[in-house]
Design an enzyme around this catalytic site. Sequence first.
Site, PDB file in Angstrom:
ATOM      1  N   GLU A   1      -5.344 -10.022   0.857  1.00 34.26           N
ATOM      2  CA  GLU A   1      -4.914 -11.113   1.752  1.00 34.26           C
ATOM      3  C   GLU A   1      -6.144 -11.893   2.502  1.00 34.26           C
ATOM      4  O   GLU A   1      -6.031 -12.761   3.200  1.00 34.26           O
ATOM      5  CB  GLU A   1      -3.828 -10.696   2.627  1.00 34.26           C
ATOM      6  CG  GLU A   1      -4.121  -9.912   3.726  1.00 34.26           C
ATOM      7  CD  GLU A   1      -4.812  -8.537   3.402  1.00 34.26           C
ATOM      8  OE1 GLU A   1      -5.732  -8.070   4.353  1.00 34.26           O
ATOM      9  OE2 GLU A   1      -4.558  -8.139   2.283  1.00 34.26           O
TER      10      GLU A   1
ATOM     11  N   ARG B   1      -9.137 -12.825   2.169  1.00 38.61           N
ATOM     12  CA  ARG B   1      -9.976 -13.952   1.521  1.00 38.61           C
ATOM     13  C   ARG B   1      -9.106 -14.991   1.584  1.00 38.61           C
ATOM     14  O   ARG B   1      -9.583 -16.199   2.001  1.00 38.61           O
ATOM     15  CB  ARG B   1     -10.323 -13.660   0.071  1.00 38.61           C
ATOM     16  CG  ARG B   1      -9.422 -13.601  -0.879  1.00 38.61           C
ATOM     17  CD  ARG B   1      -9.775 -12.730  -2.280  1.00 38.61           C
ATOM     18  NE  ARG B   1      -9.917 -11.416  -2.081  1.00 38.61           N
ATOM     19  CZ  ARG B   1     -10.356 -10.418  -3.067  1.00 38.61           C
ATOM     20  NH1 ARG B   1     -10.224 -10.893  -4.239  1.00 38.61           N
ATOM     21  NH2 ARG B   1     -10.536  -9.185  -2.775  1.00 38.61           N
TER      22      ARG B   1
ATOM     23  N   LYS C   1       0.885  -1.065  -0.036  1.00 39.13           N
ATOM     24  CA  LYS C   1       0.117  -0.055   0.036  1.00 39.13           C
ATOM     25  C   LYS C   1       0.687   1.326   0.114  1.00 39.13           C
ATOM     26  O   LYS C   1       1.832   1.457   0.850  1.00 39.13           O
ATOM     27  CB  LYS C   1      -0.922  -0.044   1.351  1.00 39.13           C
ATOM     28  CG  LYS C   1      -1.890  -1.083   1.332  1.00 39.13           C
ATOM     29  CD  LYS C   1      -2.590  -1.089   2.567  1.00 39.13           C
ATOM     30  CE  LYS C   1      -3.751  -2.055   2.529  1.00 39.13           C
ATOM     31  NZ  LYS C   1      -4.875  -1.945   1.667  1.00 39.13           N
TER      32      LYS C   1
ATOM     33  N   ASP D   1      -7.797  -3.746  10.339  1.00 40.05           N
ATOM     34  CA  ASP D   1      -8.079  -4.894   9.491  1.00 40.05           C
ATOM     35  C   ASP D   1      -8.458  -6.309  10.208  1.00 40.05           C
ATOM     36  O   ASP D   1      -8.616  -7.053   9.510  1.00 40.05           O
ATOM     37  CB  ASP D   1      -6.981  -5.067   8.529  1.00 40.05           C
ATOM     38  CG  ASP D   1      -7.676  -5.329   6.918  1.00 40.05           C
ATOM     39  OD1 ASP D   1      -8.871  -5.274   6.854  1.00 40.05           O
ATOM     40  OD2 ASP D   1      -6.685  -5.738   6.231  1.00 40.05           O
TER      41      ASP D   1
END
Length: 523
Positions: A351, A353, A278, A289
């Site tokens: 990442e 999933r 990112k 997250d």
Amino acid sequence: MAVESRWMPCQLKIETNICSGDYDGIILVSGSAPGSNEPEPFKTVLYAAAQIDAALGVIGAVLPINLLAKRFIYSPTGPLNMDYHDVRSFAEAATKGVKRALKAGVKCPLLVLLPDDRFENVELVTLLGALEGLYVPLEVREICPDRCYKACQLGVWSPICSKKLQGIVKLASALESGRYVARDIGGADPERMAPLRVEEYLAELFCGSNITMQVVSDQDTLLQEYPLFACVNRAASVIPRHAGRIIFLTYEPSACVLETIMIVGKGVTYDTGGADIKCQGIMAGMSRDKCGAAACAGFMQVVNLLQPPTVKVVAALCLVRNSVGENSYVADEVITAKSGARVRVGNTDAEGRMAMADALYYLKEMALCSVNPHLFTIATLTGHAVLTAGSGYSIAMDNSVARLTSNAEKLQASGEAIGDPFEISRIRREDFLIHQGRAEGDDILQALNKPSSKTPRGHQGPAAFLIKASGLDKHGIESEKPLKYCHLDVAGSAGDLPAQPTGSPILTLAKAFLFDKIEIKDP
């Protein structure tokens, strides 16, 4: 009746005497014009104040009152448009009222809960809003023990019958304890709630409780049994304090099982994006997250306290740090999932999933021999979900089997009633097509190399990936063993820095699957 726990923002006490000297401020939340429907002596005070302050019913005020508490904090919802407003207005007003009371120097507030026939659960939602305003972040509590509590206690007084009030307070205590846990885990910084530290927190929380805890942290076991998770974990695994783990939390009811709720939570304790890093400042805030796994832990705390007699609940918290380094996984790798599907990595920043798919496979296998199973994934998965539904809203996506039972509609109705709203999206053929393998020998493409916010149907596609990668596509409506599954994207509702995490969708899940199964008893 008093409720006290270290997993609550303060002691919660039912007060029967509005004239009690145990409080130094009284907070009243109302959705009506000031001086119209309140009980005395509040009605007279508000009516007089409204004569000299036209904005009183919009912004509220701190007023003197001839009671031992002396201070009266009036926190209105403001005018309500019944076509569009919902019960959240009362929670928001209660949070605002508590914060205003604290600024006024109140240490022992008394909250007045008033009914309002226009909305369901007004008293419960108002109390939850007040408790939210008293939350102290975990790191503040640990660094400054003298700041563990914003208030000594919160008293609750209401004109409703005492039995109903007792039930509301007991239920609010359990729900807020769950949200408290979710805020602790979801809101703490990436080092304080690295995977190992989450494990330690949960071990203390559930020690001697109704919840059993199993941890899978051996790196060889993760590689063999959870290969997609291990792929994400690879760069972090070389740093012991960052090494990932999957934590299973299980509640077995005392009576016969009539329903089994099985939840997988995304717990990415920090997301750098991995090798597809990112950039341009968008990495900040990625400690949030892990809010999907945090919500799972919080929901298990609610289950632990309410003890539904006929509902079994299993949660898998997939705790991993998506680090970048010489051991990172990269795009173009092909990983064989536990389901046997060959997954080609398209973007290491997709990442979440990957971290959940193998745990979902295991719960799917467990579901095949469970009573009335219902599978969920909960994740702050896509920026597209935020663009689609907006801040403050979760999105529910049923598979074909869950859709037959109107599961998403049930969640939406439950969220509307409890102030934890949901929108509904549908998983369609295009979502499976976009994740179809492109090269010979590939079964599934993990992701495109564009962010979800720039991908058509960017929040539905990951649900299709999870169905395919876990093998749930073999358990649709035409299979011999159909399984209900729903993906919940809480990217818009979990809470972004600098705001505190919300704990969404704990309230909705509790309303949908627990409320009608329990009997609230006096402590």
